[in-house]
Design an enzyme around this catalytic site. Structure first.
Site, mmCIF file in Angstrom:
data_model
loop_
_atom_site.group_PDB
_atom_site.id
_atom_site.type_symbol
_atom_site.label_atom_id
_atom_site.label_comp_id
_atom_site.label_asym_id
_atom_site.label_seq_id
_atom_site.Cartn_x
_atom_site.Cartn_y
_atom_site.Cartn_z
ATOM 1 N N SER A 139 0.833 -1.207 0.000
ATOM 2 C CA SER A 139 0.000 0.000 0.000
ATOM 3 C C SER A 139 0.863 1.249 0.000
ATOM 4 O O SER A 139 1.956 1.267 0.575
ATOM 5 C CB SER A 139 -0.862 -0.011 1.268
ATOM 6 O OG SER A 139 -1.459 1.240 1.469
ATOM 7 N N TYR B 177 -2.220 -1.445 10.737
ATOM 8 C CA TYR B 177 -2.401 -1.909 9.358
ATOM 9 C C TYR B 177 -1.198 -1.485 8.511
ATOM 10 O O TYR B 177 -0.608 -2.286 7.780
ATOM 11 C CB TYR B 177 -3.692 -1.329 8.762
ATOM 12 C CG TYR B 177 -3.746 -1.420 7.262
ATOM 13 C CD1 TYR B 177 -4.026 -2.623 6.638
ATOM 14 C CD2 TYR B 177 -3.471 -0.298 6.461
ATOM 15 C CE1 TYR B 177 -4.042 -2.718 5.255
ATOM 16 C CE2 TYR B 177 -3.480 -0.388 5.086
ATOM 17 C CZ TYR B 177 -3.766 -1.599 4.482
ATOM 18 O OH TYR B 177 -3.759 -1.678 3.111
ATOM 19 N N LYS C 59 1.872 -3.795 6.603
ATOM 20 C CA LYS C 59 2.313 -3.764 5.197
ATOM 21 C C LYS C 59 3.824 -3.511 5.119
ATOM 22 O O LYS C 59 4.524 -4.135 4.315
ATOM 23 C CB LYS C 59 1.545 -2.693 4.418
ATOM 24 C CG LYS C 59 0.076 -3.038 4.223
ATOM 25 C CD LYS C 59 -0.105 -4.297 3.391
ATOM 26 C CE LYS C 59 -1.531 -4.796 3.352
ATOM 27 N NZ LYS C 59 -1.688 -6.113 2.738
HETATM 28 N N1 UFG Z 1 -12.888 10.904 3.099
HETATM 29 C C1 UFG Z 1 -13.903 11.802 3.414
HETATM 30 N N2 UFG Z 1 -15.070 11.290 3.909
HETATM 31 C C2 UFG Z 1 -15.270 9.956 4.085
HETATM 32 C C3 UFG Z 1 -14.227 9.051 3.752
HETATM 33 C C4 UFG Z 1 -13.044 9.571 3.258
HETATM 34 O O1 UFG Z 1 -13.750 13.017 3.269
HETATM 35 O O2 UFG Z 1 -16.350 9.573 4.553
HETATM 36 C C5 UFG Z 1 -11.628 11.445 2.543
HETATM 37 C C6 UFG Z 1 -10.437 11.091 3.389
HETATM 38 O O3 UFG Z 1 -10.244 12.039 4.392
HETATM 39 C C7 UFG Z 1 -9.322 11.081 2.342
HETATM 40 C C8 UFG Z 1 -10.028 10.616 1.064
HETATM 41 O O4 UFG Z 1 -11.432 10.853 1.296
HETATM 42 O O5 UFG Z 1 -8.852 12.374 2.142
HETATM 43 C C9 UFG Z 1 -9.826 9.148 0.768
HETATM 44 O O6 UFG Z 1 -10.162 8.400 1.917
HETATM 45 P P1 UFG Z 1 -10.268 6.817 1.887
HETATM 46 O O7 UFG Z 1 -10.630 6.373 3.276
HETATM 47 O O8 UFG Z 1 -11.146 6.390 0.785
HETATM 48 O O9 UFG Z 1 -8.802 6.357 1.495
HETATM 49 P P2 UFG Z 1 -7.431 6.582 2.269
HETATM 50 O O10 UFG Z 1 -6.563 7.325 1.325
HETATM 51 O O11 UFG Z 1 -7.594 7.138 3.610
HETATM 52 O O12 UFG Z 1 -7.009 5.066 2.499
HETATM 53 C C10 UFG Z 1 -6.530 4.306 1.452
HETATM 54 C C11 UFG Z 1 -6.788 2.820 1.697
HETATM 55 C C12 UFG Z 1 -6.003 2.331 2.866
HETATM 56 C C13 UFG Z 1 -4.564 2.727 2.751
HETATM 57 C C14 UFG Z 1 -4.455 4.202 2.505
HETATM 58 C C15 UFG Z 1 -3.051 4.630 2.260
HETATM 59 O O13 UFG Z 1 -8.169 2.585 1.954
HETATM 60 O O14 UFG Z 1 -6.078 0.918 2.900
HETATM 61 O O15 UFG Z 1 -5.193 4.562 1.356
HETATM 62 O O16 UFG Z 1 -2.947 6.009 2.184
HETATM 63 F F1 UFG Z 1 -3.895 2.446 3.873
#
Ligand code: UFG
Length: 338
Positions: free
Chosen positions: A125, A150, A154
């Protein structure tokens, strides 16, 4: 026929990869313990490809079962997806994450090395980079302290594989995914989040479908153009194809080192507001959202430099953000009907 073991092959990325493997003539054996998916996915894979993959319900934490599996099946390579993946949950259940994500990996590698099976692909990741100092993120960017167990699982997974490659001549590739989204164009397989989604796209589609009242946008005071955080959203079929490309590289012995890592993203960053606007354009209806505070552990921006993967794997993404969001929406609607 080349026979590939896909662990977690009934999960989101796993199932799409099984389809791509079958499309390319590989024989697939799936191990999955159904902890985050259902057997219906197996039937839907068959509905897409016409081929029923071999499926075995094994928990990879059970070393004896893993050993028995390898005694009974000749395998030419492994794509290892099976793992827990919820960042927030890992903070409250660190031991469950380390036990599942690391023990499974060690047991698999033990079998591979004892039997001289050489081709191993690992789901890593972009979380290993944390908040990278430079964008886009190259594979040379330093590994930062992880934000969660998590993330550490990784990082540790990559180290375990690297050490094993060095010691016994295993050939392995770790693919560092950015943000996988979307569903197969057939709309027969896609993401099945359990309970309230933690990730942006399933939250958006469930809000549009009326299952959630409104989307919370986590923070609008990031140092980005519109103040919301930036990520690199990659369609799951493009991501699945990176696995078949990596596997081919190992099978054809084109790898330059016996442990390699590649960033797998589109190379394009999109802010949360840009994603919302693109989704509204695709669905032609406004999305109910509000701005709330930042989510703990979120980085400002992460998007990939994909030039290494483009060049070495002879792979590139083909599906736009709009098409990816459209498939996610169609998938959501199909869930509602069923
Ligand atoms: N976000 C919102 N509202 C929500 C959910 C997410 O504004 O309800 C925002 C988050 O703050 C972030 C973006 O949308 O800025 C993406 O969020 P995600 O949760 O979809 O994805 P992440 O980038 O946080 O997480 C992903 C993978 C993880 C991994 C991570 C590494 O899901 O498994 O990338 O950066 F660890």
């Amino acid at each position: 026929m080349t026979r590939i073991l896909v662990t977690g092959g009934l999960g989101f990325i796993g199932s799409h990869t099984v389809v791509e493997l079958q499309n390319r003539g590989y024989e697939v054996v799936i191990i999955d313990n159904l902890s985050n998916t259902t057997l219906e996915v197996l039937h839907n894979i068959k509905a897409i490809t016409g081929i029923q993959p071999i499926f075995i319900n094994i928990d990879l934490r059970n070393q004896k079962e893993v050993n028995t599996f390898f005694n009974e099946h000749a395998i030419d390579g492994v794509i290892h997806f099976a793992a827990y993946k919820a960042v927030g949950e890992s903070v409250s259940k660190p031991l469950a994450y380390y036990q599942n994500n690391l023990n499974s990996l060690v047991y698999l590698l033990q079998e591979l090395t004892e039997r001289g099976i050489g081709n191993f692909i690992f789901s890593s990741s972009c979380t290993v980079y944390g908040q990278a100092d430079e964008l886009p993120i190259t594979e040379k960017a330093p590994i930062k302290p992880a934000e969660s167990p998590y993330g550490y699982s990784k990082q540790a997974g990559e180290i375990i594989i690297k050490d094993t490659c060095k010691a016994v001549g295993l050939n392995a590739i770790a693919l560092r995914y950015f943000n996988p989204i979307g569903a197969h164009p057939s709309i027969k397989i896609g993401e099945l989040p359990l309970g309230v989604p933690q990730n942006l796209i399933p939250y958006i589609t469930q809000t549009a479908a009326g299952i959630r009242k409104e989307l919370s946008v986590f923070g609008n005071d990031y140092p980005t153009e519109d103040g919301t955080a930036i990520r690199d959203y990659i369609h799951v079929v493009d991501l699945a194809k990176a696995h078949t490309a990596a596997l081919r590289r190992l099978i054809e012995k084109k790898n330059k080192e016996n442990f390699e890592v590649f960033n797998i993203g589109t190379g394009k960053g999109s802010s949360v507001l840009e994603v919302i606007k693109a989704f509204e354009k695709v669905t032609k209806k406004p999305l109910n959202y509000k701005i709330v505070g930042k989510r703990e552990g979120d980085v400002t921006a992460a998007y990939a430099d994909t030039s290494m993967a483009n060049r070495e794997l002879n792979w590139k993404t083909e599906i736009s953000l709009e098409t990816a969001l459209k498939s996610a929406w169609q998938w959501q609607q199909a869930q509602k009907k069923s």
